[in-house]
Design an enzyme around this catalytic site. Structure first.
Site, mmCIF file in Angstrom:
data_model
loop_
_atom_site.group_PDB
_atom_site.id
_atom_site.type_symbol
_atom_site.label_atom_id
_atom_site.label_comp_id
_atom_site.label_asym_id
_atom_site.label_seq_id
_atom_site.Cartn_x
_atom_site.Cartn_y
_atom_site.Cartn_z
ATOM 1 N N GLN A 65 0.834 -1.206 0.000
ATOM 2 C CA GLN A 65 0.000 0.000 0.000
ATOM 3 C C GLN A 65 0.877 1.268 0.000
ATOM 4 O OE1 GLN A 65 -3.198 0.830 -0.276
ATOM 5 N NE2 GLN A 65 -3.859 -1.267 -0.660
ATOM 6 N N SER A 66 1.864 1.285 -0.868
ATOM 7 C CA SER A 66 2.800 2.407 -0.918
ATOM 8 C C SER A 66 2.170 3.680 -1.473
ATOM 9 C CB SER A 66 4.003 2.016 -1.783
ATOM 10 O OG SER A 66 4.815 3.130 -2.051
ATOM 11 N N ASN A 67 2.165 4.729 -0.665
ATOM 12 C CA ASN A 67 1.745 6.043 -1.156
ATOM 13 C C ASN A 67 2.717 6.554 -2.212
ATOM 14 O OD1 ASN A 67 -0.458 6.297 0.740
ATOM 15 N ND2 ASN A 67 1.051 6.787 2.318
#
Length: 331
Positions: free
Chosen positions: A75-77
């Site tokens: 879930q990398s921004n």
């Protein structure tokens, strides 16, 4: 500092707002709390990585790249904002996503930031935990180079001296807002992970002699490692802008007591902080970075570490899109 000599592409909505949080301040009964809204940088729901990408993508274009590649957690921004920047500039984007949580939740693995990566047209592949992800990325980049692509690789979080320029500039912007509104501040706090945001901020603050302490609430590494990572990057960033020696080791402070079981795994106080900001101030935090940073801020206020009468600014690093990967955590 004259940062205009470094290549930059203007992608972000700047300056981001500086807002008072009166209901949260009243609820905690301690210091006066403000927020720097770097969730409002504009690129694909915003976030702190957009500031870094202004300088990184400019460097990529200057090198003639037709593809950018980066890596991060599922879930990398940062991956989401990189894929958005690439789409906006007409470049291909390939992402390596590391499974750091072991979650089998379909929302975590396919919704939120992952969905937006796909929507922006990025391609992606998955890696298990415990690997040297930058080495993995360079191996894949070489494969694309062998096919004729000019690949520009971006480290996790965009955290190198080029990316950190975005937060040197943010420090200048923030202090200018303080000055323009006659608001002396006692502390700046933010979440800290890949180190670029905290490193850039401390370089900017020290380079202009702002005399405002900066505290990073860690989201992954133990305190000694986190502070070492930030300091090492700050040293390189200061050298890049011609301000070598402006940051001392004691200027870099991180508190990692709010990490919990590990990166990307929210604690109960993380979820409580997210609910408080949402219900008191209509501000959305994320469960990985800003939620843990806010949990630290709230706890410091309740314990009197931030005192009544002090004025605190919380730099919001964004990431609300990640909430949709964590719906089960709030059930």
């Amino acid at each position: 500092m004259h940062l205009a000599r470094f290549p930059r592409i203007h992608l972000a909505h700047l300056p981001t707002p500086l807002e008072h949080l009166p209901r949260l301040s009243a609820e905690l009964g301690g210091p006066e709390i403000w927020i720097k809204r770097d969730d409002c940088t504009g690129l694909s729901t915003g976030g702190n990585k957009t500031r870094k990408l202004e300088w990184l993508m400019a460097e990529a274009q200057a090198m003639g790249a037709d593809m950018v590649m980066t890596q991060g957690a599922t879930q990398s921004n940062h991956a989401r904002q990189t894929s958005a920047a690439a789409a906006k500039l007409g470049m291909a984007c390939h992402i390596l996503l590391e499974d750091r949580t072991g979650s089998n939740d379909p929302n975590y693995n396919g919704n939120g930031n992952v969905f937006l990566d796909d929507l922006h047209g990025a391609t992606r592949e998955k890696r298990g935990p415990g690997l040297d992800m930058n080495t993995e990325m360079e191996t894949v980049a070489d494969q694309y180079r062998a096919k004729g692509h000019k690949v520009y690789t971006i480290p996790g979080g965009g955290s190198n001296p080029t990316g950190a320029l975005g937060y040197v500039n943010c420090a200048f912007e923030l202090v200018s807002q303080f000055n323009d509104r006659s608001l002396p501040f006692d502390h700046i706090v933010t979440a800290t992970g890949s180190a670029g945001t905290q490193a850039g901020l401390i370089v900017g603050l020290k380079a202009i002699n702002a005399n405002i302490p900066l505290l990073g609430f860690g989201v992954r590494a133990p305190k000694p490692k986190q502070e070492e990572n930030v300091f090492n990057l700050a040293v390189k960033t200061a050298e890049k802008i011609g301000a070598a020696g402006c940051v001392k080791r004691e200027d870099v402070v991180a508190d990692t007591d709010y990490v919990g079981e590990g990166y990307g795994i929210p604690r109960a106080d993380t979820l409580d902080a997210i609910r408080m900001f949402a219900q008191l101030e209509a501000i959305l935090l994320d469960p990985v970075y800003s939620g843990k940073g806010a949990a630290g801020l709230i706890d410091y206020c309740r314990k009197g570490k931030f005192k009544k009468g002090e004025r605190i600014v919380f730099l919001h690093t964004g990431g609300a899109a990640g909430l949709f990967g964590y719906t089960s955590a709030f059930a």
